[in-house]
Design a protein around this motif. Structure first.
Motif, PDB file in Angstrom:
ATOM      1  N   VAL A   1       0.849  -1.207   0.000  1.00 40.52           N
ATOM      2  CA  VAL A   1       0.000   0.000   0.000  1.00 40.52           C
ATOM      3  C   VAL A   1       0.878   1.248   0.000  1.00 40.52           C
ATOM      4  O   VAL A   1       0.596   2.228  -0.706  1.00 40.52           O
ATOM      5  CB  VAL A   1      -0.954   0.000   1.209  1.00 40.52           C
ATOM      6  CG1 VAL A   1      -1.704   1.332   1.295  1.00 40.52           C
ATOM      7  CG2 VAL A   1      -1.954  -1.148   1.108  1.00 40.52           C
ATOM      8  N   ASP A   2       1.949   1.224   0.781  1.00 38.47           N
ATOM      9  CA  ASP A   2       2.892   2.350   0.799  1.00 38.47           C
ATOM     10  C   ASP A   2       3.505   2.577  -0.585  1.00 38.47           C
ATOM     11  O   ASP A   2       3.721   3.717  -1.010  1.00 38.47           O
ATOM     12  CB  ASP A   2       4.015   2.091   1.811  1.00 38.47           C
ATOM     13  CG  ASP A   2       3.545   2.228   3.255  1.00 38.47           C
ATOM     14  OD1 ASP A   2       2.472   2.833   3.458  1.00 38.47           O
ATOM     15  OD2 ASP A   2       4.243   1.727   4.152  1.00 38.47           O
ATOM     16  N   SER A   3       3.780   1.487  -1.293  1.00 43.01           N
ATOM     17  CA  SER A   3       4.367   1.617  -2.626  1.00 43.01           C
ATOM     18  C   SER A   3       3.381   2.263  -3.597  1.00 43.01           C
ATOM     19  O   SER A   3       3.781   3.000  -4.502  1.00 43.01           O
ATOM     20  CB  SER A   3       4.822   0.250  -3.145  1.00 43.01           C
ATOM     21  OG  SER A   3       3.721  -0.575  -3.454  1.00 43.01           O
ATOM     22  N   ILE A   4       2.099   1.988  -3.404  1.00 38.71           N
ATOM     23  CA  ILE A   4       1.071   2.645  -4.230  1.00 38.71           C
ATOM     24  C   ILE A   4       1.079   4.142  -3.975  1.00 38.71           C
ATOM     25  O   ILE A   4       1.024   4.960  -4.905  1.00 38.71           O
ATOM     26  CB  ILE A   4      -0.325   2.062  -3.925  1.00 38.71           C
ATOM     27  CG1 ILE A   4      -0.396   0.603  -4.346  1.00 38.71           C
ATOM     28  CG2 ILE A   4      -1.408   2.865  -4.647  1.00 38.71           C
ATOM     29  CD1 ILE A   4      -1.715  -0.075  -3.986  1.00 38.71           C
ATOM     30  N   TYR A   5       1.158   4.501  -2.722  1.00 32.66           N
ATOM     31  CA  TYR A   5       1.194   5.924  -2.351  1.00 32.66           C
ATOM     32  C   TYR A   5       2.405   6.617  -2.976  1.00 32.66           C
ATOM     33  O   TYR A   5       2.290   7.712  -3.538  1.00 32.66           O
ATOM     34  CB  TYR A   5       1.225   6.056  -0.834  1.00 32.66           C
ATOM     35  CG  TYR A   5       1.457   7.477  -0.359  1.00 32.66           C
ATOM     36  CD1 TYR A   5       0.443   8.421  -0.409  1.00 32.66           C
ATOM     37  CD2 TYR A   5       2.710   7.869   0.117  1.00 32.66           C
ATOM     38  CE1 TYR A   5       0.651   9.716   0.008  1.00 32.66           C
ATOM     39  CE2 TYR A   5       2.927   9.169   0.542  1.00 32.66           C
ATOM     40  CZ  TYR A   5       1.893  10.095   0.478  1.00 32.66           C
ATOM     41  OH  TYR A   5       2.121  11.379   0.892  1.00 32.66           O
ATOM     42  N   LYS A   6       3.563   5.977  -2.882  1.00 34.11           N
ATOM     43  CA  LYS A   6       4.783   6.562  -3.443  1.00 34.11           C
ATOM     44  C   LYS A   6       4.668   6.704  -4.961  1.00 34.11           C
ATOM     45  O   LYS A   6       5.144   7.671  -5.549  1.00 34.11           O
ATOM     46  CB  LYS A   6       5.995   5.712  -3.074  1.00 34.11           C
ATOM     47  CG  LYS A   6       6.345   5.761  -1.597  1.00 34.11           C
ATOM     48  CD  LYS A   6       7.526   4.854  -1.270  1.00 34.11           C
ATOM     49  CE  LYS A   6       7.854   4.880   0.216  1.00 34.11           C
ATOM     50  NZ  LYS A   6       8.978   3.963   0.570  1.00 34.11           N
ATOM     51  N   TRP A   7       4.021   5.727  -5.591  1.00 39.71           N
ATOM     52  CA  TRP A   7       3.838   5.797  -7.043  1.00 39.71           C
ATOM     53  C   TRP A   7       2.969   6.990  -7.429  1.00 39.71           C
ATOM     54  O   TRP A   7       3.236   7.678  -8.411  1.00 39.71           O
ATOM     55  CB  TRP A   7       3.186   4.506  -7.548  1.00 39.71           C
ATOM     56  CG  TRP A   7       2.975   4.533  -9.037  1.00 39.71           C
ATOM     57  CD1 TRP A   7       3.860   4.175  -9.997  1.00 39.71           C
ATOM     58  CD2 TRP A   7       1.800   4.974  -9.722  1.00 39.71           C
ATOM     59  NE1 TRP A   7       3.319   4.371 -11.254  1.00 39.71           N
ATOM     60  CE2 TRP A   7       2.059   4.863 -11.105  1.00 39.71           C
ATOM     61  CE3 TRP A   7       0.562   5.461  -9.308  1.00 39.71           C
ATOM     62  CZ2 TRP A   7       1.110   5.214 -12.067  1.00 39.71           C
ATOM     63  CZ3 TRP A   7      -0.378   5.812 -10.266  1.00 39.71           C
ATOM     64  CH2 TRP A   7      -0.098   5.682 -11.621  1.00 39.71           C
ATOM     65  N   ILE A   8       1.921   7.236  -6.646  1.00 40.91           N
ATOM     66  CA  ILE A   8       1.045   8.376  -6.915  1.00 40.91           C
ATOM     67  C   ILE A   8       1.829   9.687  -6.856  1.00 40.91           C
ATOM     68  O   ILE A   8       1.679  10.556  -7.718  1.00 40.91           O
ATOM     69  CB  ILE A   8      -0.131   8.410  -5.913  1.00 40.91           C
ATOM     70  CG1 ILE A   8      -1.038   7.196  -6.119  1.00 40.91           C
ATOM     71  CG2 ILE A   8      -0.929   9.698  -6.050  1.00 40.91           C
ATOM     72  CD1 ILE A   8      -2.122   7.053  -5.067  1.00 40.91           C
ATOM     73  N   GLN A   9       2.690   9.813  -5.841  1.00 36.61           N
ATOM     74  CA  GLN A   9       3.494  11.033  -5.694  1.00 36.61           C
ATOM     75  C   GLN A   9       4.476  11.181  -6.850  1.00 36.61           C
ATOM     76  O   GLN A   9       4.652  12.273  -7.401  1.00 36.61           O
ATOM     77  CB  GLN A   9       4.268  10.990  -4.364  1.00 36.61           C
ATOM     78  CG  GLN A   9       3.396  10.807  -3.143  1.00 36.61           C
ATOM     79  CD  GLN A   9       2.296  11.841  -3.032  1.00 36.61           C
ATOM     80  OE1 GLN A   9       2.547  13.032  -3.159  1.00 36.61           O
ATOM     81  NE2 GLN A   9       1.068  11.384  -2.833  1.00 36.61           N
ATOM     82  N   THR A  10       5.120  10.091  -7.235  1.00 38.17           N
ATOM     83  CA  THR A  10       6.084  10.118  -8.337  1.00 38.17           C
ATOM     84  C   THR A  10       5.400  10.452  -9.653  1.00 38.17           C
ATOM     85  O   THR A  10       5.927  11.216 -10.471  1.00 38.17           O
ATOM     86  CB  THR A  10       6.791   8.757  -8.468  1.00 38.17           C
ATOM     87  OG1 THR A  10       7.419   8.433  -7.235  1.00 38.17           O
ATOM     88  CG2 THR A  10       7.846   8.800  -9.566  1.00 38.17           C
ATOM     89  N   SER A  11       4.222   9.907  -9.852  1.00 42.81           N
ATOM     90  CA  SER A  11       3.473  10.148 -11.080  1.00 42.81           C
ATOM     91  C   SER A  11       3.117  11.617 -11.218  1.00 42.81           C
ATOM     92  O   SER A  11       3.181  12.188 -12.308  1.00 42.81           O
ATOM     93  CB  SER A  11       2.195   9.297 -11.092  1.00 42.81           C
ATOM     94  OG  SER A  11       1.421   9.577 -12.229  1.00 42.81           O
ATOM     95  N   ALA A  12       2.745  12.249 -10.119  1.00 42.94           N
ATOM     96  CA  ALA A  12       2.386  13.673 -10.145  1.00 42.94           C
ATOM     97  C   ALA A  12       3.575  14.524 -10.578  1.00 42.94           C
ATOM     98  O   ALA A  12       3.437  15.455 -11.378  1.00 42.94           O
ATOM     99  CB  ALA A  12       1.893  14.111  -8.769  1.00 42.94           C
ATOM    100  N   LYS A  13       4.769  14.205 -10.083  1.00 43.43           N
ATOM    101  CA  LYS A  13       5.962  14.968 -10.437  1.00 43.43           C
ATOM    102  C   LYS A  13       6.367  14.714 -11.889  1.00 43.43           C
ATOM    103  O   LYS A  13       6.833  15.604 -12.585  1.00 43.43           O
ATOM    104  CB  LYS A  13       7.114  14.595  -9.502  1.00 43.43           C
ATOM    105  CG  LYS A  13       6.916  15.069  -8.069  1.00 43.43           C
ATOM    106  CD  LYS A  13       8.114  14.736  -7.196  1.00 43.43           C
ATOM    107  CE  LYS A  13       7.917  15.251  -5.784  1.00 43.43           C
ATOM    108  NZ  LYS A  13       9.077  14.923  -4.909  1.00 43.43           N
TER     109      LYS A  13
END
Length: 337
Positions: A77-89
């Motif tokens: 779940v944490d990896s999903i969150y990190k992916w969302i942040q990376t995708s935004a950048k």
């Protein structure tokens, strides 16, 4: 007497210059209509991206759902969150293009609206400055495709010309200058959007939609096949094959077992929703590509129309096609839930 004649001549020259620079009311309305359409245009290619991000995020829930170990589950779940942040950048560059196009359309609306007197005078410091700042940032990111700045200077010149008496002529002067300079801006931004929406690169939005569909089918199938007791509801069945009592899989000792899944509920409903969103997203991507070309054509025709003063009897075909593209994208976008 001599002074009076001089002032009269200057006034006549000023009026003559203003009339030469003027556009008809129908031409200003045309610019206003184009600006109104363009300030909302970028919302649709932006929706293509955000919808894909949303589907990918929810698709990963199927993967996480089969993980029973609490620590491992949380890590995923944490990896999903990190992916969302990376995708935004990662999407910041294309987001800048969206912002430039929207801001350009908004400026045209402000420049040609009925209450232009106050807006032209009070926005002297910021009316074109924001546009120049956005373009300066864009040029720094892509030096090979630099877009001319100088929109603030155009507005300052318009504001300092003639006072409030000649509002219509000041609008005309600003609109013509803005649209003429903006044709390069629109051309460059349109080319960048076309490349982004049509690229077959592995990281492109086109490839992303196709890949996401395959991954969704795979992940959902794995989800259904999982033995995770948190997912599958097992019921002990009586001899009439009707539901008797709910029990965990590991506590069932005897009796017929059947996995019950309510059609249209829970995971099934999510799977159908994501498939539907991917269908709509691909349709929207293709419509955005067509709309980008209509944007370019409509703006260039607008620039040509402003070269001389004339009364426009009807909306030109390129602008009608552009408007139709926006209506089509709006309809498709509304289907993405």
């Amino acid at each position: 007497m001599k002074k009076y004649k001089t002032l009269t001549v200057m006034a006549c020259l000023l009026i003559f210059c203003c009339s030469c620079a003027s556009l008809s009311k129908s031409q200003l309305a045309e610019v206003n209509q184009f600006g109104g359409a363009t300030k909302t245009f970028a919302a649709y290619p932006a929706k293509v991206i955000s919808a894909l991000v949303d589907v990918h995020t929810q698709n990963q829930y199927f993967q996480v759902g089969i993980i029973v170990d609490p620590n491992l589950h949380r890590q995923h779940v944490d990896s999903i969150y990190k992916w969302i942040q990376t995708s935004a950048k990662k999407d910041e560059d294309i987001a800048l293009i969206f912002q430039i196009i929207s801001d350009y359309g908004q400026k045209l609306v402000h420049l040609t609206c009925n209450a232009a007197t106050l807006q032209l005078d009070t926005a002297a410091q910021s009316f074109g400055t924001n546009m120049d700042s956005l373009l300066t940032k864009f040029n720094s990111l892509d030096p090979r495709h630099k877009v001319p700045t100088g929109y603030a200077a155009i507005i300052s010149e318009v504001i300092s010309f003639g006072g409030n008496i000649y509002v219509h002529d000041r609008q005309a002067k600003g609109a013509k200058a803005f649209v003429t300079k903006g044709d390069t801006l629109i051309s460059v931004m349109a080319a960048k959007l076309e490349q982004y929406l049509s690229s077959d690169d592995g990281n492109s939005v086109k490839t992303g939609i196709a890949t996401e569909r395959k991954d969704l089918v795979h992940n959902y199938t794995a989800y259904l096949a999982s033995d995770n007791e948190l997912i599958n509801l097992y019921y002990k069945m009586d001899k009439h094959n009707s539901k008797d009592s709910l029990t965990k899989k590991d506590t069932v000792i005897s009796g017929a077992l059947k996995a019950w899944r309510s059609s249209g509920m829970g995971a099934d409903s999510l799977y159908i929703k994501l498939l539907t969103n991917l269908d709509a997203d691909e349709a929207l991507r293709q419509q955005c590509l067509a709309a980008v070309e209509n944007l370019r054509k409509a703006h260039h025709k607008l620039m040509e129309d402003l070269k001389e003063k004339k009364d426009l009897k009807e909306v030109y075909a390129e602008l009608r096609d552009y408007g139709a593209s926006l209506n089509q994208m709006h309809s498709t976008s509304s289907k993405i839930k």
